[in-house]
Design a protein around this motif. Sequence first.
Motif, PDB file in Angstrom:
ATOM      1  N   PHE A  69      22.621   2.961   0.037  1.00 12.13           N
ATOM      2  CA  PHE A  69      21.573   2.868   0.780  1.00 12.13           C
ATOM      3  C   PHE A  69      21.539   1.538   0.557  1.00 12.13           C
ATOM      4  CE2 PHE A  69      21.563   7.423  -1.649  1.00 12.13           C
ATOM      5  CZ  PHE A  69      22.178   7.950  -0.203  1.00 12.13           C
ATOM      6  N   HIS A  70      22.038   0.373   0.746  1.00 10.64           N
ATOM      7  CA  HIS A  70      21.262  -1.005   0.459  1.00 10.64           C
ATOM      8  C   HIS A  70      21.307  -1.733   1.940  1.00 10.64           C
ATOM      9  CE1 HIS A  70      22.686  -0.563  -3.377  1.00 10.64           C
ATOM     10  NE2 HIS A  70      21.560  -1.226  -3.593  1.00 10.64           N
ATOM     11  N   GLU A  71      21.627  -0.869   2.943  1.00 10.03           N
ATOM     12  CA  GLU A  71      21.574  -0.601   4.378  1.00 10.03           C
ATOM     13  C   GLU A  71      20.971  -0.466   5.174  1.00 10.03           C
ATOM     14  OE1 GLU A  71      23.521  -3.741   6.219  1.00 10.03           O
ATOM     15  OE2 GLU A  71      24.600  -3.919   3.459  1.00 10.03           O
ATOM     16  N   LYS A  72      19.889   0.499   3.801  1.00  8.00           N
ATOM     17  CA  LYS A  72      18.809   1.369   5.075  1.00  8.00           C
ATOM     18  C   LYS A  72      17.723   0.331   5.569  1.00  8.00           C
ATOM     19  CE  LYS A  72      20.771   4.842   4.393  1.00  8.00           C
ATOM     20  NZ  LYS A  72      20.943   5.741   6.113  1.00  8.00           N
ATOM     21  N   ASN A  73      16.757   0.155   6.569  1.00  7.78           N
ATOM     22  CA  ASN A  73      15.398  -0.421   6.601  1.00  7.78           C
ATOM     23  C   ASN A  73      14.394   0.352   5.901  1.00  7.78           C
ATOM     24  OD1 ASN A  73      16.431  -2.012   8.275  1.00  7.78           O
ATOM     25  ND2 ASN A  73      15.830  -0.473   9.246  1.00  7.78           N
ATOM     26  N   ILE A  74      13.873  -0.463   4.762  1.00  5.90           N
ATOM     27  CA  ILE A  74      11.900   0.022   3.769  1.00  5.90           C
ATOM     28  C   ILE A  74      11.462  -0.660   4.653  1.00  5.90           C
ATOM     29  CG2 ILE A  74      11.187  -0.107   1.830  1.00  5.90           C
ATOM     30  CD1 ILE A  74      14.765   0.155   0.749  1.00  5.90           C
ATOM     31  N   LEU A  75      10.371  -0.441   5.061  1.00  2.88           N
ATOM     32  CA  LEU A  75       8.984  -0.359   4.902  1.00  2.88           C
ATOM     33  C   LEU A  75       7.815  -0.249   3.984  1.00  2.88           C
ATOM     34  CD1 LEU A  75       6.461  -1.843   7.086  1.00  2.88           C
ATOM     35  CD2 LEU A  75       6.174   0.542   7.496  1.00  2.88           C
ATOM     36  N   LEU A  76       8.117  -2.229   3.542  1.00  3.87           N
ATOM     37  CA  LEU A  76       6.908  -1.699   2.537  1.00  3.87           C
ATOM     38  C   LEU A  76       5.191  -2.771   3.485  1.00  3.87           C
ATOM     39  CD1 LEU A  76       8.485  -4.840   0.364  1.00  3.87           C
ATOM     40  CD2 LEU A  76       8.753  -2.081  -0.018  1.00  3.87           C
ATOM     41  N   VAL A  77       3.805  -1.066   2.682  1.00  5.04           N
ATOM     42  CA  VAL A  77       2.934  -1.049   3.313  1.00  5.04           C
ATOM     43  C   VAL A  77       1.515  -1.362   1.772  1.00  5.04           C
ATOM     44  CG1 VAL A  77       1.253  -0.766   4.053  1.00  5.04           C
ATOM     45  CG2 VAL A  77       3.315  -0.123   5.058  1.00  5.04           C
ATOM     46  N   ASP A  78       1.459  -2.476   1.854  1.00  2.52           N
ATOM     47  CA  ASP A  78       0.253  -2.996   0.636  1.00  2.52           C
ATOM     48  C   ASP A  78      -0.203  -4.218   1.147  1.00  2.52           C
ATOM     49  OD1 ASP A  78      -0.563  -3.693  -1.856  1.00  2.52           O
ATOM     50  OD2 ASP A  78       0.769  -2.491  -2.593  1.00  2.52           O
ATOM     51  N   ASP A  79      -1.924  -3.924   0.974  1.00  5.79           N
ATOM     52  CA  ASP A  79      -3.009  -5.805   1.888  1.00  5.79           C
ATOM     53  C   ASP A  79      -2.503  -6.343   0.390  1.00  5.79           C
ATOM     54  OD1 ASP A  79      -4.022  -3.848  -0.705  1.00  5.79           O
ATOM     55  OD2 ASP A  79      -6.418  -4.320   0.287  1.00  5.79           O
ATOM     56  N   ASP A  80      -2.277  -6.245  -0.895  1.00  6.27           N
ATOM     57  CA  ASP A  80      -1.876  -7.378  -1.667  1.00  6.27           C
ATOM     58  C   ASP A  80      -0.957  -8.249  -1.831  1.00  6.27           C
ATOM     59  OD1 ASP A  80      -1.667  -9.562  -4.029  1.00  6.27           O
ATOM     60  OD2 ASP A  80      -3.160  -7.717  -4.777  1.00  6.27           O
ATOM     61  N   ALA A  81      -0.888  -9.039  -1.235  1.00  8.16           N
ATOM     62  CA  ALA A  81      -0.054 -10.411  -0.853  1.00  8.16           C
ATOM     63  C   ALA A  81       1.682 -10.509  -2.107  1.00  8.16           C
ATOM     64  CB  ALA A  81       0.251 -11.661   0.038  1.00  8.16           C
ATOM     65  N   SER A  82       1.069  -9.782  -3.184  1.00  5.57           N
ATOM     66  CA  SER A  82       1.298 -10.157  -4.863  1.00  5.57           C
ATOM     67  C   SER A  82       1.922  -9.196  -4.859  1.00  5.57           C
ATOM     68  CB  SER A  82       0.583 -10.382  -5.956  1.00  5.57           C
ATOM     69  OG  SER A  82      -0.246  -9.389  -6.042  1.00  5.57           O
ATOM     70  N   ASN A  83       1.256  -7.589  -4.637  1.00  5.67           N
ATOM     71  CA  ASN A  83       1.760  -6.485  -4.816  1.00  5.67           C
ATOM     72  C   ASN A  83       3.506  -6.377  -3.366  1.00  5.67           C
ATOM     73  OD1 ASN A  83       0.139  -5.548  -6.465  1.00  5.67           O
ATOM     74  ND2 ASN A  83      -1.167  -4.484  -5.158  1.00  5.67           N
ATOM     75  N   LEU A  84       3.022  -6.690  -2.712  1.00  2.92           N
ATOM     76  CA  LEU A  84       4.101  -6.811  -1.543  1.00  2.92           C
ATOM     77  C   LEU A  84       5.812  -7.098  -1.990  1.00  2.92           C
ATOM     78  CD1 LEU A  84       2.737  -7.229   1.777  1.00  2.92           C
ATOM     79  CD2 LEU A  84       3.863  -5.320   1.076  1.00  2.92           C
ATOM     80  N   LEU A  85       4.806  -9.198  -2.678  1.00  2.20           N
ATOM     81  CA  LEU A  85       6.161  -9.653  -2.876  1.00  2.20           C
ATOM     82  C   LEU A  85       7.320  -9.258  -4.355  1.00  2.20           C
ATOM     83  CD1 LEU A  85       7.586 -12.468  -3.527  1.00  2.20           C
ATOM     84  CD2 LEU A  85       5.914 -13.229  -4.666  1.00  2.20           C
TER      85      LEU A  85
END
Length: 154
Positions: free
Chosen positions: A3-19
């Motif tokens: 599953f490590h080759e799967k595309n994952i979309l991260l959606v959050d308005d806070d840059a530190s949460n995305l990081l």
Amino acid sequence: MDFHEKNILLVDDDASNLLTLETILKEEGYHHLLSASCAAQAYEILESNNIDLILLDIMMPEVDGLQACKVIRSNPHYGKTPIIIVTADSSNEALKNSFEVGANDYITKPINSTNLTVRVRSVLMDRFKDTLILSHARQLAVNETIQMLAHQWR
């Protein structure tokens, strides 16, 4: 299945949460990560990429995560993409509302890395199983049709 080759979309308005999400997932071996800071960016990414999983924050400006989840679910091109709600809102109402709009899972902030990685893998595994079951069902239907046509032809 890797599953490590799967595309994952991260959606959050806070840059530190995305990081934080990116760091945890990269340490676990996931490297196909895309990020959006709002629902509009997420929709654009979904239109132009094959996304296998969405991690979606609830509390965002303009379009919140629950509204975004509804929009995603209503789209025939990517409406079946699994969604994990990732939020600081640990209320029962937020949990209930998340599942009502179509989320597959729900985790709260601050992010527990083990909880995140286990749930990501679980949701990806569920999607893989669903795909296998659908593929098998289609193959059975094709085989039945062929047998029926062969019987009638005789």
